[in-house]
Write a protein that holds these residues in place. Structure first.
Motif, PDB file in Angstrom:
ATOM      1  N   ASP A  27       0.825  -1.216   0.000  1.00  0.00           N
ATOM      2  CA  ASP A  27       0.000   0.000   0.000  1.00  0.00           C
ATOM      3  C   ASP A  27       0.855   1.261   0.000  1.00  0.00           C
ATOM      4  O   ASP A  27       0.610   2.192  -0.771  1.00  0.00           O
ATOM      5  CB  ASP A  27      -0.933   0.017   1.214  1.00  0.00           C
ATOM      6  CG  ASP A  27      -2.014  -1.046   1.132  1.00  0.00           C
ATOM      7  OD1 ASP A  27      -2.309  -1.517   0.011  1.00  0.00           O
ATOM      8  OD2 ASP A  27      -2.565  -1.393   2.191  1.00  0.00           O
ATOM      9  N   CYS A  28       1.852   1.318   0.871  1.00  0.00           N
ATOM     10  CA  CYS A  28       2.723   2.500   0.933  1.00  0.00           C
ATOM     11  C   CYS A  28       3.512   2.671  -0.358  1.00  0.00           C
ATOM     12  O   CYS A  28       3.698   3.792  -0.836  1.00  0.00           O
ATOM     13  CB  CYS A  28       3.680   2.409   2.121  1.00  0.00           C
ATOM     14  SG  CYS A  28       2.868   2.698   3.715  1.00  0.00           S
ATOM     15  N   LYS A  33       4.706   5.799  -4.998  1.00  0.00           N
ATOM     16  CA  LYS A  33       5.031   5.770  -6.433  1.00  0.00           C
ATOM     17  C   LYS A  33       4.156   6.741  -7.219  1.00  0.00           C
ATOM     18  O   LYS A  33       4.594   7.306  -8.223  1.00  0.00           O
ATOM     19  CB  LYS A  33       4.860   4.340  -6.952  1.00  0.00           C
ATOM     20  CG  LYS A  33       5.087   4.159  -8.435  1.00  0.00           C
ATOM     21  CD  LYS A  33       6.541   4.096  -8.763  1.00  0.00           C
ATOM     22  CE  LYS A  33       6.707   3.677 -10.205  1.00  0.00           C
ATOM     23  NZ  LYS A  33       7.539   4.567 -10.949  1.00  0.00           N
ATOM     24  N   GLU A  34       2.920   6.957  -6.769  1.00  0.00           N
ATOM     25  CA  GLU A  34       2.031   7.908  -7.448  1.00  0.00           C
ATOM     26  C   GLU A  34       2.551   9.335  -7.350  1.00  0.00           C
ATOM     27  O   GLU A  34       2.318  10.151  -8.228  1.00  0.00           O
ATOM     28  CB  GLU A  34       0.623   7.847  -6.838  1.00  0.00           C
ATOM     29  CG  GLU A  34      -0.127   6.585  -7.170  1.00  0.00           C
ATOM     30  CD  GLU A  34      -1.438   6.466  -6.416  1.00  0.00           C
ATOM     31  OE1 GLU A  34      -1.756   7.345  -5.571  1.00  0.00           O
ATOM     32  OE2 GLU A  34      -2.152   5.477  -6.657  1.00  0.00           O
ATOM     33  N   ARG A  35       3.289   9.648  -6.280  1.00  0.00           N
ATOM     34  CA  ARG A  35       3.768  11.013  -6.046  1.00  0.00           C
ATOM     35  C   ARG A  35       5.227  11.234  -6.428  1.00  0.00           C
ATOM     36  O   ARG A  35       5.642  12.342  -6.710  1.00  0.00           O
ATOM     37  CB  ARG A  35       3.636  11.364  -4.566  1.00  0.00           C
ATOM     38  CG  ARG A  35       2.248  11.405  -4.066  1.00  0.00           C
ATOM     39  CD  ARG A  35       2.212  11.905  -2.650  1.00  0.00           C
ATOM     40  NE  ARG A  35       3.329  11.386  -1.867  1.00  0.00           N
ATOM     41  CZ  ARG A  35       3.236  10.910  -0.640  1.00  0.00           C
ATOM     42  NH1 ARG A  35       2.079  10.895  -0.044  1.00  0.00           N
ATOM     43  NH2 ARG A  35       4.281  10.469  -0.004  1.00  0.00           N
ATOM     44  N   ASN A  36       6.018  10.177  -6.369  1.00  0.00           N
ATOM     45  CA  ASN A  36       7.463  10.348  -6.499  1.00  0.00           C
ATOM     46  C   ASN A  36       8.067   9.113  -7.139  1.00  0.00           C
ATOM     47  O   ASN A  36       7.619   7.998  -6.887  1.00  0.00           O
ATOM     48  CB  ASN A  36       8.059  10.565  -5.102  1.00  0.00           C
ATOM     49  CG  ASN A  36       9.417  11.195  -5.152  1.00  0.00           C
ATOM     50  OD1 ASN A  36      10.259  10.821  -5.952  1.00  0.00           O
ATOM     51  ND2 ASN A  36       9.648  12.148  -4.269  1.00  0.00           N
ATOM     52  N   LYS A  45      16.686   6.723  -8.030  1.00  0.00           N
ATOM     53  CA  LYS A  45      15.649   7.069  -9.016  1.00  0.00           C
ATOM     54  C   LYS A  45      15.053   5.845  -9.692  1.00  0.00           C
ATOM     55  O   LYS A  45      15.584   4.751  -9.625  1.00  0.00           O
ATOM     56  CB  LYS A  45      16.240   7.984 -10.091  1.00  0.00           C
ATOM     57  CG  LYS A  45      16.648   9.331  -9.568  1.00  0.00           C
ATOM     58  CD  LYS A  45      15.429  10.166  -9.269  1.00  0.00           C
ATOM     59  CE  LYS A  45      15.842  11.568  -8.845  1.00  0.00           C
ATOM     60  NZ  LYS A  45      14.733  12.332  -8.378  1.00  0.00           N
ATOM     61  N   ASN A  46      13.963   6.120 -10.416  1.00  0.00           N
ATOM     62  CA  ASN A  46      13.305   5.149 -11.279  1.00  0.00           C
ATOM     63  C   ASN A  46      12.780   3.927 -10.538  1.00  0.00           C
ATOM     64  O   ASN A  46      13.132   2.795 -10.842  1.00  0.00           O
ATOM     65  CB  ASN A  46      14.225   4.706 -12.420  1.00  0.00           C
ATOM     66  CG  ASN A  46      14.656   5.857 -13.281  1.00  0.00           C
ATOM     67  OD1 ASN A  46      13.869   6.772 -13.510  1.00  0.00           O
ATOM     68  ND2 ASN A  46      15.886   5.845 -13.737  1.00  0.00           N
ATOM     69  N   MET A  47      11.906   4.163  -9.574  1.00  0.00           N
ATOM     70  CA  MET A  47      11.252   3.051  -8.891  1.00  0.00           C
ATOM     71  C   MET A  47      10.396   2.313  -9.914  1.00  0.00           C
ATOM     72  O   MET A  47       9.619   2.920 -10.645  1.00  0.00           O
ATOM     73  CB  MET A  47      10.385   3.567  -7.744  1.00  0.00           C
ATOM     74  CG  MET A  47      11.192   4.062  -6.573  1.00  0.00           C
ATOM     75  SD  MET A  47      10.209   4.821  -5.243  1.00  0.00           S
ATOM     76  CE  MET A  47       8.985   3.599  -4.885  1.00  0.00           C
ATOM     77  N   PRO A  48      10.531   1.003 -10.007  1.00  0.00           N
ATOM     78  CA  PRO A  48       9.775   0.250 -11.015  1.00  0.00           C
ATOM     79  C   PRO A  48       8.282   0.179 -10.702  1.00  0.00           C
ATOM     80  O   PRO A  48       7.857   0.394  -9.576  1.00  0.00           O
ATOM     81  CB  PRO A  48      10.409  -1.144 -10.955  1.00  0.00           C
ATOM     82  CG  PRO A  48      11.111  -1.209  -9.658  1.00  0.00           C
ATOM     83  CD  PRO A  48      11.427   0.181  -9.234  1.00  0.00           C
ATOM     84  N   ASP A  49       7.489  -0.113 -11.733  1.00  0.00           N
ATOM     85  CA  ASP A  49       6.058  -0.317 -11.536  1.00  0.00           C
ATOM     86  C   ASP A  49       5.843  -1.556 -10.680  1.00  0.00           C
ATOM     87  O   ASP A  49       6.692  -2.443 -10.619  1.00  0.00           O
ATOM     88  CB  ASP A  49       5.345  -0.479 -12.881  1.00  0.00           C
ATOM     89  CG  ASP A  49       5.321   0.825 -13.666  1.00  0.00           C
ATOM     90  OD1 ASP A  49       5.255   1.894 -13.021  1.00  0.00           O
ATOM     91  OD2 ASP A  49       5.380   0.764 -14.898  1.00  0.00           O
ATOM     92  N   ILE A  50       4.698  -1.641 -10.072  1.00  0.00           N
ATOM     93  CA  ILE A  50       4.396  -2.702  -9.113  1.00  0.00           C
ATOM     94  C   ILE A  50       4.503  -4.102  -9.724  1.00  0.00           C
ATOM     95  O   ILE A  50       4.853  -5.054  -9.043  1.00  0.00           O
ATOM     96  CB  ILE A  50       3.001  -2.477  -8.474  1.00  0.00           C
ATOM     97  CG1 ILE A  50       2.832  -3.314  -7.224  1.00  0.00           C
ATOM     98  CG2 ILE A  50       1.888  -2.734  -9.444  1.00  0.00           C
ATOM     99  CD1 ILE A  50       3.569  -2.832  -6.047  1.00  0.00           C
TER     100      ILE A  50
END
Length: 85
Positions: A27-28, A33-36, A45-50
């Motif tokens: 959830d967190c 990820k929606e904000r940053n 940088k570049n957090m991957p999609d879920i």
């Protein structure tokens, strides 16, 4: 157990581990990820999609054992890359 809890909410158990080795509940992670697009802890940088293969998803069973194994594997891989340089 502090080593099992999300570093953002500090309430739920970890479910996701990023390549930088920082771990969060799902959830967190989704909310962040929606904000940053950077890890909230180290700012990589570049957090991957879920659903990305670059995210480790931890099941409830044997969570810490699996996490420790994956972190050791990641550390071994990083050390190997550093030695090649």
């Amino acid at each position: 157990d502090y080593d099992k809890e999300c570093i953002i909410c500090m309430e739920k158990d970890i479910e996701i581990v990023l390549q930088c080795s920082h771990a969060f509940c799902k959830d967190c992670y989704i909310k962040w990820k929606e904000r940053n697009d950077a890890c909230p802890y180290c700012r990589s940088k570049n957090m991957p999609d879920i659903n990305s293969e670059d995210i480790w998803t931890i099941e409830e069973t044997d969570c810490l054992e699996e996490l420790n194994k994956r972190l050791v594997d990641l550390e071994t891989m990083i050390m190997g890359l550093l030695l090649v340089r």
